[in-house]
Motif scaffolding. Structure first.
Motif, PDB file in Angstrom:
ATOM      1  N   VAL A 117     -58.602  55.554  53.511  1.00  0.00           N
ATOM      2  CA  VAL A 117     -57.555  56.542  53.782  1.00  0.00           C
ATOM      3  C   VAL A 117     -58.114  57.687  54.621  1.00  0.00           C
ATOM      4  N   TYR A 171     -54.360  57.035  57.563  1.00  0.00           N
ATOM      5  CA  TYR A 171     -53.124  56.545  56.964  1.00  0.00           C
ATOM      6  C   TYR A 171     -53.104  56.897  55.475  1.00  0.00           C
ATOM      7  N   THR A 172     -51.887  56.968  54.912  1.00  0.00           N
ATOM      8  CA  THR A 172     -51.785  57.103  53.464  1.00  0.00           C
ATOM      9  C   THR A 172     -52.012  55.737  52.829  1.00  0.00           C
ATOM     10  N   GLU A 181     -48.940  53.594  53.234  1.00  0.00           N
ATOM     11  CA  GLU A 181     -48.780  53.038  54.582  1.00  0.00           C
ATOM     12  C   GLU A 181     -49.704  51.832  54.797  1.00  0.00           C
ATOM     13  N   LEU A 182     -50.933  51.960  54.327  1.00  0.00           N
ATOM     14  CA  LEU A 182     -51.887  50.868  54.503  1.00  0.00           C
ATOM     15  C   LEU A 182     -51.460  49.627  53.722  1.00  0.00           C
ATOM     16  N   MET A 195     -49.118  47.474  55.535  1.00  0.00           N
ATOM     17  CA  MET A 195     -49.525  46.983  56.856  1.00  0.00           C
ATOM     18  C   MET A 195     -50.176  45.611  56.740  1.00  0.00           C
ATOM     19  N   LEU A 210     -54.323  46.842  62.581  1.00  0.00           N
ATOM     20  CA  LEU A 210     -55.452  47.756  62.786  1.00  0.00           C
ATOM     21  C   LEU A 210     -56.316  47.351  63.975  1.00  0.00           C
ATOM     22  N   ARG A 230     -55.029  56.074  62.896  1.00  0.00           N
ATOM     23  CA  ARG A 230     -53.630  56.519  63.015  1.00  0.00           C
ATOM     24  C   ARG A 230     -53.422  57.366  64.258  1.00  0.00           C
TER      25      ARG A 230
END
Length: 826
Positions: A233, A238-239, A242-243, A246, A251, A282
């Protein structure tokens, strides 16, 4: 009505109905048949008996029927009971039944093993140690609401805590009334411990996972993240939410084909994989990344654990390193080192111009022959050098480095420090390219040889000095006893002649120990400022006795006459030994040339030759036109007892004494010799600017006969006894001590009577110097003489040579010793 009450009532009812029917019907029948018969009474009696028999038989049948039914019911109940008992045992838990007063009315065997047999006692007393039931008792709650309740309890037995899980349920009768409680008890101590370990492991995992220095992802094989740590993080911005939403390919930079998604099949095939890629943060920045992926089991399913490490700094460092490597190569060329570059696959080798210059090839162009270097290596070095190269090519050593000889273009050999490293390998580890350097270390090797020779001579010198020291004590006893024997044999010429021969042999042995001490640089010196030319001229008067007529001697002296700080007697001895050695090297006619000169050692000279200090030196050279020496002989000429002369022609100590004397004067000695040409030995002695000292001295008158009290301290019994005897015969009184501590004690007892203290320098427990210091602190004006068969270096370290006190050198010659004692006392 309950079934147990219904059975007797049925029996009574049947009996009453049968009796009434019997009486009513039998009476009607008898009256009808025998109304006026005289036998009616008898018939009534028979009727009664028949009634009794029939009712009894009927009762018997009825009772038997009910008893059989009851037995069948009881058997069924017992079977059910056994089945329930088996079921309870199969559960593996403790089971108890308590009445509504919480009194235990049943325990199965498992519970009895856990708690003991407690039937008839209140549960809150035996389990909790209380006088009333607990408010949170699950059985109490079950009695109150008729539901099943659960709870956990911890009971301590004084040594450890035990945990139990309780399940309480109410027991009802047929009308639904709660008449008891059933409690199932299960021990969960091990389960609790396991839960605690699991919780601890989970906490540890979470701590390590979130605080790891690298970003960590746990991926599903088909994509998607199962878990990410806190560093991920922070690293990518990213939070966590969010990760988790994904995919790994999100990435990777657009068009990148080296992310974890593309490598997943390879990871699953091999179980693990390390590769480099790039990761998009990010904010859009692209971060060079090293990924270490490994297949794991996570929460019961296959997953891939990935460590992402930012290698931006490493990439910058690698770039800087490459640039540094290029600068390093240019620097090597400028520093004088040669560079070689070997393309292993093709066999082509690049040799720098400096590499060629080192070996004298200049601009000579080599053919592309990968074996050229191997042809130049000295045959004695080739095998092990090739072995070292092969070890490095197999990655057994991080760096190839050897010192070996290479043949120059003119056929001579130079010592080379050869260093190299494999700079490129194929994917299977095969070496492709190796780069290295040559450093000419020929001069360093020569200096190392000189150092080894000096160290060897130093070691031999120490051995010689130690032998001389021990031998001096033995000679002291021999010479002293001969002195006493000669005194007692006065008038007996025949025996006295034998004693004189022994004394002569002992003197020769004493001279031998002096020679050993001279070689070991441990003889006592009396240095003063002398003119070197005058010393040479004075010594030349003795050369006529050494040099035969077939040898011509020439002397050349420098101008001005150099002044040195030296013991003139020792320098004269050096010159005599050098001339005698030169004489022996000339088989027939020849010449010896002696010369003096001055020179200056600058820093370059000291650095290249490996000896001396910056400054002016006086030089003595002795050259001869003799047979000369080979290298092997030249390397050993300063060793004691080494000689090329025949047996009986010399001890081999002459040049050893020269070496020791010159080293003791802080000088240096070199030898140049060729077979059939001759030998030149040059001696360098530090030059000083002061004028020479006056060597003249006044003769001292012979002191009177001895008298007085002498404190004698000597640890060797034979030497102490002998010295005491000599002193007693010479008129002295003697107090003897075997060590320094005893000497100090005796001095304190007789301090006003003692006229002289005679101390051996080397003694156990307290040496002579320490004992002398103690005595002088007690009485500063005390006269002290030291005795020593030890080294000049040791005496200098002890401070005796500059203390102002006299010194008697072992082996003790009685006449010399008595003379020194008389001089000291007078």
């Amino acid at each position: 009505m309950s079934p147990k009450n219904r059975i007797p009532l049925n029996i009574v009812t049947a009996y009453a109905v049968f009796g009434a029917a019997w009486i009513f019907l039998s009476d009607i029948l008898l009256i009808h048949l025998f109304e006026n018969s005289p036998y009616i009474m008898r018939l009534e009696i028979l009727k009664g008996l028949a009634y009794v028999a029939l009712t009894s038989f009927g009762l018997y049948l009825l009772v038997r029927h009910h008893v059989r039914k009851l037995l069948k019911i009881q058997a069924t109940i017992e079977g059910e009971r056994a089945r329930y008992e088996a079921m309870v045992l199969a559960i593996g838990d403790g089971v108890s039944v308590q009445d509504t007063d919480f009194r235990i009315i049943y325990q199965n065997s498992i519970l009895q093993e856990l708690t003991g047999k407690l039937i008839g006692q209140h549960c809150f007393t035996v389990y909790e140690g209380k006088t009333a039931v607990c408010d949170d008792c699950p059985l109490k709650k079950a009695f109150n609401d008729g539901e099943i309740h659960k709870a956990e309890r911890c009971i301590s037995d004084g040594e450890a805590d035990r945990y139990f899980h309780l399940t309480a349920s109410p027991v009802r009768d047929s009308q639904g009334t709660i008449i008891a409680g059933l409690e199932i008890v299960r021990e969960i101590t091990s389960q609790k411990a396991l839960e605690e370990r699991l919780a601890h492991s989970e906490r540890k995992f979470r701590m390590l996972f979130d605080h790891a220095p690298d970003a960590i992802f746990i991926n599903l094989p088909d994509g998607g993240f199962l878990e990410v740590n806190e560093m991920t993080v922070q690293w990518l911005g990213y939070t966590r939410q969010e990760l988790m939403a994904m995919h790994p390919r999100d990435l990777s930079p657009p068009g990148q084909s080296s992310g974890i998604s593309e490598k997943m099949d390879e990871v699953l095939m091999h179980g693990s994989l390390v590769f480099e890629t790039a990761t998009v943060a990010r904010d859009g920045s692209i971060i060079p990344t090293e990924v270490k992926a490994r297949v794991i089991q996570y929460e019961g399913q296959q997953a891939v654990l990935c460590y992402y490490r930012d290698i931006t700094e490493r990439k910058i460092a690698e770039k800087s390193f490459r640039e540094s490597e290029e600068r390093w190569q240019f620097a090597l060329e400028g520093s004088g080192d040669g560079v070689w570059d070997w393309d292993i696959a093709s066999g082509r080798v690049y040799y720098s111009e400096q590499w060629k210059n080192i070996l004298g090839f200049g601009m000579y162009q080599f053919e592309q022959d990968e074996n050229l270097w191997e042809k130049l290596v000295h045959p004695d070095d080739k095998e092990w050098v090739l072995k070292e190269i092969k070890r490095h090519l197999r990655s057994e050593t991080p760096l190839y480095m050897t010192e070996h000889r290479l043949r120059c273009r003119d056929g001579t050999f130079k010592w080379i420090l050869d260093r190299g490293k494999v700079m490129a390998r194929s994917e299977d580890g095969t070496p492709l390219r190796m780069v290295g350097t040559y450093t000419d270390i020929t001069d360093r090797k020569r200096l190392e040889d000189q150092l080894r020779q000096a160290q060897k001579m130093e070691a031999v010198g120490e051995l010689a000095g130690g032998i001389a020291h021990d031998f001096n004590n033995i000679l002291t006893a021999i010479i002293g006893r001969i002195y006493l024997l000669q005194n007692r044999l006065a008038g007996n010429n025949e025996l006295l002649a034998h004693a004189d021969q022994i004394a002569y042999a002992a003197d020769r042995a004493a001279n031998l120990t002096k020679s050993l001490l001279a070689f070991s640089r441990e003889q006592i010196m009396n240095p003063r400022r002398i003119h070197l030319n005058e010393t040479v001229q004075r010594s030349a008067k003795l050369f006529s006795k050494l040099i035969p007529e077939n040898i011509e001697i020439n002397i050349s002296l420098s101008d001005p006459d150099p002044v040195i700080l030296a013991d003139e007697v020792h320098i004269e001895q050096v010159l005599i030994n050098l001339v005698a050695n030169a004489r022996d090297a000339i088989p027939q006619d020849g010449s010896i040339h002696i010369a003096t000169e001055t020179t200056y050692f600058d820093e370059k000279f000291v650095s290249s030759h490996g000896y001396g200090r910056v400054g002016e030196y006086a030089v003595i050279s002795v050259s001869d036109t003799g047979t000369g020496m080979d290298q092997k002989t030249k390397s050993r000429i300063f060793e004691p007892f080494f000689t090329t002369k025949e047996m009986g022609k010399g001890t081999g100590l002459g040049l050893a004494i020269v070496y020791g004397t010159i080293k003791q004067h802080n000088g240096h000695i070199t030898v140049y010799s060729e077979i059939g040409v001759g030998t030149t030995i040059r001696i360098y002695l530090p030059r000083i600017a002061e004028d020479a000292d006056n060597a003249d001295g006044e003769e001292m008158e012979r002191p009177p006969a001895g008298k007085g009290l002498i404190l004698l301290a000597e640890d060797e019994d034979a030497v102490r006894t002998l010295t005491k005897t000599i002193l007693l015969e010479s008129g002295y009184r003697v107090i003897e001590a075997e060590n320094g501590i005893k000497a100090v004690e005796l001095f304190q007892q007789h301090r006003e009577e003692i006229d002289l203290v005679l101390l051996d320098v080397i003694m156990p427990r307290m040496n002579g110097k320490e004992a002398g210091d103690e005595i002088l602190r007690s009485k500063p004006e005390t006269k002290i003489l030291f005795m020593s068969g030890y080294t000049g270096d040791m005496l200098g370290q002890q401070g005796l040579l500059s203390s102002g006190h006299g010194l008697i050198q072992k082996p003790l010659r009685p006449r010399d010793m008595l003379t020194i004692i008389r001089e000291t006392l007078s």
